[in-house]
Design a protein around this motif. Structure first.
Motif, PDB file in Angstrom:
ATOM      1  N   SER A  43       0.894  -1.321   0.069  1.00  0.00           N
ATOM      2  CA  SER A  43      -0.180   0.072   0.010  1.00  0.00           C
ATOM      3  C   SER A  43       0.882   1.256   0.025  1.00  0.00           C
ATOM      4  O   SER A  43       2.033   1.123   0.593  1.00  0.00           O
ATOM      5  CB  SER A  43      -0.810   0.017   1.303  1.00  0.00           C
ATOM      6  N   LEU A  46      -1.297   8.205  -0.288  1.00  0.00           N
ATOM      7  CA  LEU A  46      -1.331   9.245  -1.361  1.00  0.00           C
ATOM      8  C   LEU A  46      -1.526  10.764  -0.483  1.00  0.00           C
ATOM      9  O   LEU A  46      -2.306  10.426   0.575  1.00  0.00           O
ATOM     10  CB  LEU A  46      -2.034   9.169  -2.632  1.00  0.00           C
ATOM     11  N   LEU A  50      -6.523   9.788   0.092  1.00  0.00           N
ATOM     12  CA  LEU A  50      -6.250   9.030  -0.691  1.00  0.00           C
ATOM     13  C   LEU A  50      -5.133   7.888  -0.439  1.00  0.00           C
ATOM     14  O   LEU A  50      -4.154   8.245   0.289  1.00  0.00           O
ATOM     15  CB  LEU A  50      -5.876   9.335  -2.286  1.00  0.00           C
ATOM     16  N   SER A  51      -5.371   6.584  -0.755  1.00  0.00           N
ATOM     17  CA  SER A  51      -4.465   5.555  -0.823  1.00  0.00           C
ATOM     18  C   SER A  51      -4.432   4.706  -1.801  1.00  0.00           C
ATOM     19  O   SER A  51      -5.424   4.575  -2.366  1.00  0.00           O
ATOM     20  CB  SER A  51      -4.559   5.018   0.564  1.00  0.00           C
ATOM     21  N   TRP A  52      -3.451   3.785  -2.150  1.00  0.00           N
ATOM     22  CA  TRP A  52      -3.304   2.684  -3.114  1.00  0.00           C
ATOM     23  C   TRP A  52      -3.054   1.428  -2.619  1.00  0.00           C
ATOM     24  O   TRP A  52      -2.037   1.508  -1.898  1.00  0.00           O
ATOM     25  CB  TRP A  52      -2.546   3.111  -4.308  1.00  0.00           C
ATOM     26  N   ARG A  53      -3.737   0.443  -2.881  1.00  0.00           N
ATOM     27  CA  ARG A  53      -3.291  -1.050  -2.510  1.00  0.00           C
ATOM     28  C   ARG A  53      -3.411  -1.889  -3.430  1.00  0.00           C
ATOM     29  O   ARG A  53      -4.042  -1.941  -4.410  1.00  0.00           O
ATOM     30  CB  ARG A  53      -4.415  -1.311  -1.466  1.00  0.00           C
ATOM     31  N   GLN A  54      -2.530  -2.866  -3.326  1.00  0.00           N
ATOM     32  CA  GLN A  54      -2.327  -3.961  -4.152  1.00  0.00           C
ATOM     33  C   GLN A  54      -2.250  -5.328  -3.539  1.00  0.00           C
ATOM     34  O   GLN A  54      -1.499  -5.417  -2.759  1.00  0.00           O
ATOM     35  CB  GLN A  54      -1.028  -3.753  -5.132  1.00  0.00           C
TER      36      GLN A  54
END
Length: 55
Positions: A43, A46, A50-54
């Motif tokens: 993760s 941002l 906001l945040s980004w996860r994979q």
């Protein structure tokens, strides 16, 4: 309801999570990036909400 044992130790960016049966997981966080050994998720935090996860 049974009582559960949980403990967390920090060594800089490395965090170790323990339960009654021993080491349950570990995670590392360097700047905005983090990774968890139990869920195998990357993760990135941002700007703003906001945040980004994979997986």
């Amino acid at each position: 309801m049974p009582i559960r044992f949980r403990k967390r130790q920090s060594f800089g960016p490395l965090k170790l999570n323990y339960t009654q049966s021993g080491l349950s997981s570990w995670s590392i966080k360097i700047g905005p990036w983090s990774w968890n050994s139990r869920t195998k998720k990357n993760s990135v935090d941002l700007p703003g909400p906001l945040s980004w996860r994979q997986r």
